[in-house]
Design a protein around this motif. Structure first.
Motif, PDB file in Angstrom:
ATOM      1  N   SER A 109      19.011  13.033  39.242  1.00  0.00           N
ATOM      2  CA  SER A 109      20.391  13.188  39.076  1.00  0.00           C
ATOM      3  C   SER A 109      21.337  12.272  38.174  1.00  0.00           C
ATOM      4  CB  SER A 109      20.996  12.773  40.761  1.00  0.00           C
ATOM      5  OG  SER A 109      20.841  11.372  40.942  1.00  0.00           O
ATOM      6  N   GLN A 110      22.665  12.873  38.068  1.00  0.00           N
ATOM      7  CA  GLN A 110      23.375  11.961  36.982  1.00  0.00           C
ATOM      8  C   GLN A 110      23.662  10.593  37.938  1.00  0.00           C
ATOM      9  OE1 GLN A 110      26.795  14.067  35.688  1.00  0.00           O
ATOM     10  NE2 GLN A 110      25.715  15.062  34.449  1.00  0.00           N
ATOM     11  N   GLY A 111      23.725  10.644  39.253  1.00  0.00           N
ATOM     12  CA  GLY A 111      24.225   9.384  39.889  1.00  0.00           C
ATOM     13  C   GLY A 111      23.200   8.295  39.651  1.00  0.00           C
ATOM     14  N   LEU A 112      21.686   8.815  39.696  1.00  0.00           N
ATOM     15  CA  LEU A 112      20.642   7.715  39.367  1.00  0.00           C
ATOM     16  C   LEU A 112      20.757   7.277  37.982  1.00  0.00           C
ATOM     17  CD1 LEU A 112      18.227   6.401  40.271  1.00  0.00           C
ATOM     18  CD2 LEU A 112      16.628   8.271  39.878  1.00  0.00           C
ATOM     19  N   ILE A 113      20.766   8.115  37.220  1.00  0.00           N
ATOM     20  CA  ILE A 113      20.820   7.997  35.718  1.00  0.00           C
ATOM     21  C   ILE A 113      22.096   7.023  35.652  1.00  0.00           C
ATOM     22  CG2 ILE A 113      21.555   8.617  33.371  1.00  0.00           C
ATOM     23  CD1 ILE A 113      20.072  11.209  33.965  1.00  0.00           C
ATOM     24  N   SER A 114      23.121   7.380  36.110  1.00  0.00           N
ATOM     25  CA  SER A 114      24.361   6.147  36.106  1.00  0.00           C
ATOM     26  C   SER A 114      23.976   4.684  36.885  1.00  0.00           C
ATOM     27  CB  SER A 114      25.384   6.790  37.027  1.00  0.00           C
ATOM     28  OG  SER A 114      26.731   5.792  37.062  1.00  0.00           O
ATOM     29  N   ARG A 115      23.435   4.760  37.688  1.00  0.00           N
ATOM     30  CA  ARG A 115      23.053   3.460  38.393  1.00  0.00           C
ATOM     31  C   ARG A 115      22.146   2.591  37.348  1.00  0.00           C
ATOM     32  NH1 ARG A 115      22.786   6.519  43.083  1.00  0.00           N
ATOM     33  NH2 ARG A 115      20.253   6.574  42.864  1.00  0.00           N
TER      34      ARG A 115
ATOM     35  N   ARG B 102      12.891   4.848  29.279  1.00  0.00           N
ATOM     36  CA  ARG B 102      13.294   5.833  28.495  1.00  0.00           C
ATOM     37  C   ARG B 102      15.006   6.127  28.575  1.00  0.00           C
ATOM     38  NH1 ARG B 102       7.890   6.570  29.205  1.00  0.00           N
ATOM     39  NH2 ARG B 102       6.709   6.958  27.240  1.00  0.00           N
ATOM     40  N   ILE B 103      15.169   6.263  29.978  1.00  0.00           N
ATOM     41  CA  ILE B 103      16.729   6.498  30.173  1.00  0.00           C
ATOM     42  C   ILE B 103      17.619   5.467  29.541  1.00  0.00           C
ATOM     43  CG2 ILE B 103      18.222   6.405  32.049  1.00  0.00           C
ATOM     44  CD1 ILE B 103      16.260   7.879  33.764  1.00  0.00           C
ATOM     45  N   LYS B 104      16.937   4.139  29.686  1.00  0.00           N
ATOM     46  CA  LYS B 104      17.968   2.993  28.918  1.00  0.00           C
ATOM     47  C   LYS B 104      17.721   3.229  27.568  1.00  0.00           C
ATOM     48  CE  LYS B 104      16.988  -0.482  32.583  1.00  0.00           C
ATOM     49  NZ  LYS B 104      16.234  -1.716  32.949  1.00  0.00           N
ATOM     50  N   ALA B 105      16.805   3.655  26.989  1.00  0.00           N
ATOM     51  CA  ALA B 105      16.494   3.646  25.414  1.00  0.00           C
ATOM     52  C   ALA B 105      17.585   4.801  24.918  1.00  0.00           C
ATOM     53  CB  ALA B 105      15.332   3.884  25.057  1.00  0.00           C
ATOM     54  N   MET B 106      17.546   5.983  25.938  1.00  0.00           N
ATOM     55  CA  MET B 106      18.485   7.211  25.492  1.00  0.00           C
ATOM     56  C   MET B 106      19.770   6.698  25.524  1.00  0.00           C
ATOM     57  SD  MET B 106      16.441  10.545  26.742  1.00  0.00           S
ATOM     58  CE  MET B 106      15.534   9.903  28.329  1.00  0.00           C
ATOM     59  N   TYR B 107      20.099   6.075  26.577  1.00  0.00           N
ATOM     60  CA  TYR B 107      21.562   5.630  26.924  1.00  0.00           C
ATOM     61  C   TYR B 107      22.118   4.543  25.625  1.00  0.00           C
ATOM     62  CZ  TYR B 107      25.731   3.696  28.991  1.00  0.00           C
ATOM     63  OH  TYR B 107      27.072   3.318  29.319  1.00  0.00           O
TER      64      TYR B 107
ATOM     65  N   SER C  58      24.689  10.960  26.210  1.00  0.00           N
ATOM     66  CA  SER C  58      25.515  11.132  27.507  1.00  0.00           C
ATOM     67  C   SER C  58      24.707  11.399  28.731  1.00  0.00           C
ATOM     68  CB  SER C  58      26.626  12.194  27.422  1.00  0.00           C
ATOM     69  OG  SER C  58      25.775  13.492  27.508  1.00  0.00           O
ATOM     70  N   GLN C  59      25.101  10.953  29.627  1.00  0.00           N
ATOM     71  CA  GLN C  59      24.110  10.935  30.985  1.00  0.00           C
ATOM     72  C   GLN C  59      23.699  12.568  31.274  1.00  0.00           C
ATOM     73  OE1 GLN C  59      26.435   9.102  34.236  1.00  0.00           O
ATOM     74  NE2 GLN C  59      26.170   7.191  33.386  1.00  0.00           N
ATOM     75  N   ARG C  60      24.601  13.465  30.751  1.00  0.00           N
ATOM     76  CA  ARG C  60      24.185  14.984  30.950  1.00  0.00           C
ATOM     77  C   ARG C  60      23.077  15.318  29.973  1.00  0.00           C
ATOM     78  NH1 ARG C  60      25.386  18.668  34.538  1.00  0.00           N
ATOM     79  NH2 ARG C  60      27.507  18.108  34.603  1.00  0.00           N
ATOM     80  N   ASP C  61      23.251  14.786  28.783  1.00  0.00           N
ATOM     81  CA  ASP C  61      22.165  15.039  27.610  1.00  0.00           C
ATOM     82  C   ASP C  61      20.764  14.282  28.358  1.00  0.00           C
ATOM     83  OD1 ASP C  61      23.788  16.174  26.480  1.00  0.00           O
ATOM     84  OD2 ASP C  61      24.270  14.404  24.804  1.00  0.00           O
ATOM     85  N   ILE C  62      20.782  13.090  28.804  1.00  0.00           N
ATOM     86  CA  ILE C  62      19.657  12.329  29.423  1.00  0.00           C
ATOM     87  C   ILE C  62      19.134  13.378  30.466  1.00  0.00           C
ATOM     88  CG2 ILE C  62      18.963  10.266  30.564  1.00  0.00           C
ATOM     89  CD1 ILE C  62      20.972   8.807  29.245  1.00  0.00           C
ATOM     90  N   GLU C  63      19.991  13.682  31.390  1.00  0.00           N
ATOM     91  CA  GLU C  63      19.460  14.395  32.350  1.00  0.00           C
ATOM     92  C   GLU C  63      18.628  15.825  32.060  1.00  0.00           C
ATOM     93  OE1 GLU C  63      21.222  16.667  36.483  1.00  0.00           O
ATOM     94  OE2 GLU C  63      22.718  16.070  35.223  1.00  0.00           O
ATOM     95  N   ASP C  64      19.614  16.419  30.978  1.00  0.00           N
ATOM     96  CA  ASP C  64      18.703  17.433  30.432  1.00  0.00           C
ATOM     97  C   ASP C  64      17.391  17.430  29.623  1.00  0.00           C
ATOM     98  OD1 ASP C  64      20.870  19.063  31.418  1.00  0.00           O
ATOM     99  OD2 ASP C  64      21.964  19.116  29.772  1.00  0.00           O
ATOM    100  N   THR C  65      17.361  16.365  28.972  1.00  0.00           N
ATOM    101  CA  THR C  65      16.253  15.837  28.245  1.00  0.00           C
ATOM    102  C   THR C  65      15.162  15.538  29.086  1.00  0.00           C
ATOM    103  OG1 THR C  65      17.565  15.027  26.110  1.00  0.00           O
ATOM    104  CG2 THR C  65      15.215  14.159  26.469  1.00  0.00           C
TER     105      THR C  65
ATOM    106  N   ILE D 129      11.566  17.639  29.038  1.00  0.00           N
ATOM    107  CA  ILE D 129      10.399  17.008  28.683  1.00  0.00           C
ATOM    108  C   ILE D 129       9.411  16.789  29.970  1.00  0.00           C
ATOM    109  CG2 ILE D 129       9.273  14.893  27.918  1.00  0.00           C
ATOM    110  CD1 ILE D 129      11.926  14.334  26.038  1.00  0.00           C
ATOM    111  N   TYR D 130       9.967  16.339  30.824  1.00  0.00           N
ATOM    112  CA  TYR D 130       8.925  16.018  32.039  1.00  0.00           C
ATOM    113  C   TYR D 130       9.071  17.096  33.145  1.00  0.00           C
ATOM    114  CZ  TYR D 130       8.971  11.591  29.721  1.00  0.00           C
ATOM    115  OH  TYR D 130       8.735  10.584  28.904  1.00  0.00           O
ATOM    116  N   GLY D 131       9.943  17.859  33.364  1.00  0.00           N
ATOM    117  CA  GLY D 131      10.347  18.913  34.278  1.00  0.00           C
ATOM    118  C   GLY D 131      10.606  18.240  35.781  1.00  0.00           C
ATOM    119  N   THR D 132      11.413  17.013  35.518  1.00  0.00           N
ATOM    120  CA  THR D 132      11.831  16.282  36.635  1.00  0.00           C
ATOM    121  C   THR D 132      13.511  16.271  36.489  1.00  0.00           C
ATOM    122  OG1 THR D 132      10.046  14.430  36.105  1.00  0.00           O
ATOM    123  CG2 THR D 132      11.993  13.918  37.125  1.00  0.00           C
ATOM    124  N   GLU D 133      13.719  16.353  37.852  1.00  0.00           N
ATOM    125  CA  GLU D 133      15.173  16.802  38.195  1.00  0.00           C
ATOM    126  C   GLU D 133      15.660  15.092  38.508  1.00  0.00           C
ATOM    127  OE1 GLU D 133      17.468  19.148  38.571  1.00  0.00           O
ATOM    128  OE2 GLU D 133      16.162  20.793  37.969  1.00  0.00           O
TER     129      GLU D 133
END
Length: 168
Positions: free
Chosen positions: A140-146, A113-118, A123-130, A134-138
């Motif tokens: 990090s932008q670092g993980l999304i970036s990786r 899902r992260i790959k699809a949103m990207y 943006s990475q911030r939008d992905i993190e917020d989404t 949706i999932y109540g999951t934190e």
């Protein structure tokens, strides 16, 4: 087997068991989260059995070169939110689980899902917020970036591909 709403009798029975003592969709979600975590733990136990060559509590494990050595805890993020699971350990630290690999903190479904949103330009911030909404999951932008760095070459290749025109 009789099918109802796309489910066979066994699936209907499981749904009935899940519904017991559920009064809201939040209750159902919490039960599914526990069921998901329990299923992952059972799969990890089966992987450990295969790794060691014997089942838990088997006499074959007595005086073996390697044996079970308790559990570690890990919090993973999945479609059901965050859940804590117990990861079996072996004495020689050779166990390499496949269902949830070492250092893996999110399930493949969320990674996809992260790959699809990207790929859709978020943006990475939008992905993190989404993901948090949706999932109540934190996550990090670092993980999304990786994660997005893994697919960046594919995205660039796709964006720069030559367009082929077809004659009709």
């Amino acid at each position: 087997m009789k099918r109802t709403h796309g489910m066979d009798e066994r699936e209907m029975e499981l749904a009935s068991l899940l519904m017991a003592e559920c009064y809201t969709t939040g209750d159902i979600q919490a039960k599914l989260k526990k069921l998901f975590a329990g299923t992952i733990e059972q799969m990890l136990e089966a992987e450990m059995d295969a790794h060691l060559g014997y089942e838990k509590n088997s006499v074959k494990g007595n005086n073996s070169e390697n044996s079970r050595n308790g559990y570690g805890k890990k919090t993973i993020s999945s479609d059901y939110g965050e859940c804590e699971i117990a990861i079996p350990r072996d004495r020689n630290s050779e166990f390499e689980p496949k269902v949830i690999e070492k250092r893996q903190t999110i399930t493949d479904e969320i990674e996809q899902r992260i790959k699809a949103m990207y790929a859709k330009g978020m943006s990475q911030r939008d992905i993190e917020d989404t993901l948090k909404d949706i999932y109540g999951t934190e996550i990090s932008q670092g993980l999304i970036s990786r994660i997005t760095d893994k697919i960046l070459p594919e995205v660039n290749e796709w964006q720069n591909r030559p367009l082929v025109l077809f004659d009709r």
